[in-house]
Write a protein that holds these residues in place. Structure first.
Motif, mmCIF file in Angstrom:
data_model
loop_
_atom_site.group_PDB
_atom_site.id
_atom_site.type_symbol
_atom_site.label_atom_id
_atom_site.label_comp_id
_atom_site.label_asym_id
_atom_site.label_seq_id
_atom_site.Cartn_x
_atom_site.Cartn_y
_atom_site.Cartn_z
ATOM 1 N N UNK A 128 0.833 -1.206 0.000
ATOM 2 C CA UNK A 128 0.000 0.000 0.000
ATOM 3 C C UNK A 128 0.872 1.262 0.000
ATOM 4 N N UNK A 129 1.937 1.239 0.791
ATOM 5 C CA UNK A 129 2.826 2.402 0.868
ATOM 6 C C UNK A 129 3.484 2.674 -0.477
ATOM 7 N N UNK A 130 3.738 1.636 -1.253
ATOM 8 C CA UNK A 130 4.421 1.806 -2.543
ATOM 9 C C UNK A 130 3.584 2.583 -3.538
ATOM 10 N N UNK A 131 2.258 2.637 -3.320
ATOM 11 C CA UNK A 131 1.391 3.430 -4.215
ATOM 12 C C UNK A 131 0.887 4.694 -3.515
ATOM 13 N N UNK A 132 1.572 5.082 -2.416
ATOM 14 C CA UNK A 132 1.281 6.369 -1.787
ATOM 15 C C UNK A 132 0.187 6.359 -0.752
ATOM 16 N N UNK A 133 -0.213 5.195 -0.293
ATOM 17 C CA UNK A 133 -1.249 5.116 0.750
ATOM 18 C C UNK A 133 -0.564 5.052 2.106
ATOM 19 N N UNK A 134 -1.037 5.876 3.036
ATOM 20 C CA UNK A 134 -0.440 5.902 4.380
ATOM 21 C C UNK A 134 -1.003 4.733 5.203
ATOM 22 N N UNK B 156 -9.431 -8.721 4.666
ATOM 23 C CA UNK B 156 -10.814 -8.466 5.094
ATOM 24 C C UNK B 156 -10.925 -6.984 5.434
ATOM 25 N N UNK B 157 -11.867 -6.313 4.794
ATOM 26 C CA UNK B 157 -11.926 -4.852 4.847
ATOM 27 C C UNK B 157 -13.092 -4.380 5.705
ATOM 28 N N UNK B 158 -12.785 -3.454 6.620
ATOM 29 C CA UNK B 158 -13.855 -2.750 7.336
ATOM 30 C C UNK B 158 -13.627 -1.258 7.163
ATOM 31 N N UNK C 223 -16.895 -4.630 4.416
ATOM 32 C CA UNK C 223 -16.976 -4.800 2.975
ATOM 33 C C UNK C 223 -16.513 -6.215 2.618
ATOM 34 N N UNK C 224 -16.692 -6.573 1.366
ATOM 35 C CA UNK C 224 -16.228 -7.897 0.924
ATOM 36 C C UNK C 224 -14.708 -7.965 0.992
ATOM 37 N N UNK C 225 -14.201 -9.195 1.165
ATOM 38 C CA UNK C 225 -12.749 -9.402 1.111
ATOM 39 C C UNK C 225 -12.246 -9.024 -0.279
ATOM 40 N N UNK C 226 -11.039 -8.451 -0.344
ATOM 41 C CA UNK C 226 -10.479 -7.993 -1.621
ATOM 42 C C UNK C 226 -9.028 -8.434 -1.739
ATOM 43 N N UNK C 227 -8.588 -8.535 -2.982
ATOM 44 C CA UNK C 227 -7.170 -8.670 -3.249
ATOM 45 C C UNK C 227 -6.500 -7.360 -2.844
ATOM 46 N N UNK D 110 -4.277 -5.561 -4.319
ATOM 47 C CA UNK D 110 -4.236 -4.611 -5.426
ATOM 48 C C UNK D 110 -5.581 -3.954 -5.666
ATOM 49 N N UNK D 111 -6.643 -4.733 -5.556
ATOM 50 C CA UNK D 111 -7.995 -4.203 -5.751
ATOM 51 C C UNK D 111 -8.314 -3.158 -4.683
ATOM 52 N N UNK D 112 -7.954 -3.480 -3.441
ATOM 53 C CA UNK D 112 -8.187 -2.519 -2.354
ATOM 54 C C UNK D 112 -7.365 -1.245 -2.564
ATOM 55 N N UNK D 113 -6.104 -1.419 -2.959
ATOM 56 C CA UNK D 113 -5.235 -0.262 -3.182
ATOM 57 C C UNK D 113 -5.804 0.643 -4.269
#
Length: 585
Positions: free
Chosen positions: A511-517, A556-558, A565-569, A571-574
């Protein structure tokens, strides 16, 4: 039937009566009605003073007195009679001095056995007009006499008052919510900023989390301004006092400027504004009419001396970063076009923050006062024209605005964007100012089409205001739950147990590699506690990872705002979060 303002004013007198009965050594000063109720200021220096614990007792005393206040009547008295009555109260004697100097009548108002110096505006029959349950004492604060810190510190007792019990209860609930949203409280809980007595009052220190929010705001506004043709510059935080004498800020703003610093026999000042710096930049070379309008902008650190009693968290500080700009134009018409463009930028900024005009902010046309020759630059014709042009522009835009005499800058009228904090205090958040004074003082000219040197016009504006003040407002607006693009931590990854920590770290790195903190919670705590901690910190996304997630390469995303939310890959979440951040949703 008495108006609500008259009822509130009467309650201030009722409070004074209750206080003086219990604390006969107190000196009563003034007690006006205010937007939500009333207050009265007292000097308790001669003995014991009430604390918050005594408010209930004082309120009970007010309620017990109320039935005997069957009438409140005024009597005009001579100066001698007034001075004799209040001979032991220096505050009342000072008020009498002012009344006499103004040539106004001196009136005393009496209810039951209580008499006060007052110009009027009360409920004539308090016992009938005021109802127990519609008012309450709220809090105790300090206040300088006449608002001047050189004067004695008084004790101010605030009360709330409304037409009905239901309105009072609704306001009380609103205030409880306001306490939860107060940026000073949330700033500490969320570890965004601190103040240090060792550093000094009104000088905020931003933590890594607070600095992240500030950096996002600064990047946002600089990028937006550059898109709109602003030229961003850097100028020093200090300058010779001669610069501010040339601009006229000294002595106009002398009381809010820090004392001069003597260096090599020259006097320097910490700058309270950037306009003279920007004008000196403009003067570095001849400017053609083809280069105008020229929009000179800066994120400028400014320094202003605010009285101790006026300091309030990030809302009012002694150093702040202003998103400032000065636009040099070739004509009055071009200046008004630039004012309108600046307002469009401000509305875009406000919309990005989710602020609604008329609800979260409103326009004020701040006018000069021709009679105040000390405060305002003298040029009646220019004032008339400038005010008319701004009024016509606002009317043409179809935006509701209020007018305020005596609120202009010393060099010209302005359009202020006003906001209220959660405690109801109004402040100017952003401003756009029309200036007909500085072009003369700095001899700002441009080379016209015919080759002549022609006087320019100037617009001052702040697009996002002071970074500190807008941060305070946004902390309260969002209740600390910042939109993802502004959140210090955007994602927290929560491993179910220690054996899942390595995968959690991989997710964070991705996630950090695409600029997400993103950060991972490595604490030796239960998953439930990690989730509670993340929710308490108002983090937008929590990703739980355990055996199933490792096996499937998912998370698993909340969502803080949407729930589970539904579980995601990964990359999809990013991709989802990156889009949300880019759109500043």
């Amino acid at each position: 039937m008495a108006s609500l303002e008259e009822k509130r004013h009467t309650l201030a007198h009722l409070l004074a009566s209750a206080v003086l009965e219990r604390y006969p050594h107190a000196k009563a000063t003034i007690g006006p009605a205010i937007d939500t109720g009333f207050y009265y200021d007292f000097d308790f220096s001669g003995g014991e003073a009430p604390g918050e614990a005594e408010l209930a007792t004082l309120q009970s005393a007010m309620e017990e007195m109320l039935p005997s206040w069957t009438a409140m009547s005024g009597t005009e008295v001579s100066e001698k009679d007034a001075r004799d009555r209040f001979k032991d109260n220096l505050y009342k004697l000072e008020i009498i001095d002012g009344i006499v100097a103004a040539g106004d009548p001196i009136t005393l108002y009496t209810a039951d056995n209580f008499t006060d110096l007052c110009k009027g505006g009360h409920a004539e029959h308090p016992a009938h007009d005021l109802k127990v349950g519609t008012f309450e004492l709220e809090r105790i604060a300090g206040a300088y006499w006449r608002g001047d810190e050189k004067n004695p510190m008084l004790t101010r007792i605030y009360g709330r008052a409304f037409e009905t019990k239901e309105e009072l209860e609704a306001y009380r609930a609103q205030q409880e919510e306001a306490k939860k949203r107060d940026h000073k409280k949330l700033g500490k809980e969320l570890d965004l900023f601190v103040f240090s007595e060792t550093v000094g009052k009104g000088l905020p220190l931003f933590t890594p989390k607070g600095a992240t929010i500030r950096r996002e705001l600064e990047r946002f506004i600089v990028d937006e301004e550059i898109k709109r043709g602003y030229l961003h510059v850097y100028t020093p935080d200090i300058a010779k006092i001669d610069l501010y004498k040339k601009s006229g800020h000294y002595p106009h703003y002398k009381d809010s400027m820090y004392a001069p610093i003597v260096i090599d026999e020259d006097e320097f000042m910490l700058r309270p504004m950037t306009c003279p710096h920007h004008f000196e930049l403009y003067l570095r070379k001849p400017v053609s009419y083809r280069e105008l309008p020229m929009r000179i902008a800066e994120l400028a650190q400014l320094y202003r001396y605010e009285q101790s009693g006026e300091l309030s968290g990030l809302q009012r500080v002694r150093t702040f970063c202003l998103a400032d700009a000065h636009i040099v134009t070739a004509s009055e018409e071009q200046a008004i076009e630039e004012v309108e463009a600046a307002l469009a930028l401000i509305e875009h900024v406000a919309g990005t923050f989710g602020l609604i005009q008329g609800e979260d902010y409103w326009y004020r046309l701040s006018l000069g006062d021709r009679a105040d020759t000390e405060k305002y630059y003298q040029n009646d014709a220019a004032w008339e024209k400038g005010e008319s042009l701004l009024r016509e522009m606002l009317e043409k835009r179809g935006k509701h605005f209020v007018e305020a005499k005596g609120e202009a800058a010393f060099y010209g009228p302005k359009v202020d964007i006003q906001m209220k904090n959660v405690n109801g205090k109004e402040d100017t958040a952003f401003t756009v100012q029309y200036d007909f004074c500085m072009p003369e003082r700095f001899d700002l000219t441009y080379v016209a089409q015919d080759g002549s040197h022609t006087r320019a016009f100037v617009v001052h504006r702040s697009s996002i205001g002071a970074i500190e003040r807008i941060m305070a407002f946004l902390i309260e607006k969002y209740g600390g739950a910042f939109p993802t693009w502004l959140s210090p931590t955007q994602v927290r990854v929560l491993p179910v147990s220690e054996k899942h920590a390595a995968y959690a770290q991989e997710v964070c790195a991705s996630l950090a590699s695409v600029g997400i903190r993103a950060e991972h919670d490595s604490a030796n705590e239960s998953l439930g506690k990690k989730i509670r901690n993340a929710k308490g910190e108002k983090i937008p996304y929590m990703l739980v990872v355990g055996d199933a997630e490792i096996e499937a390469g998912t998370v698993s995303v909340e969502s803080r705002d949407e729930g589970k939310l539904d579980a995601m890959k990964v990359g999809e979440f990013a991709e989802r979060v990156s889009k949300e951040i880019a759109e500043r949703r």
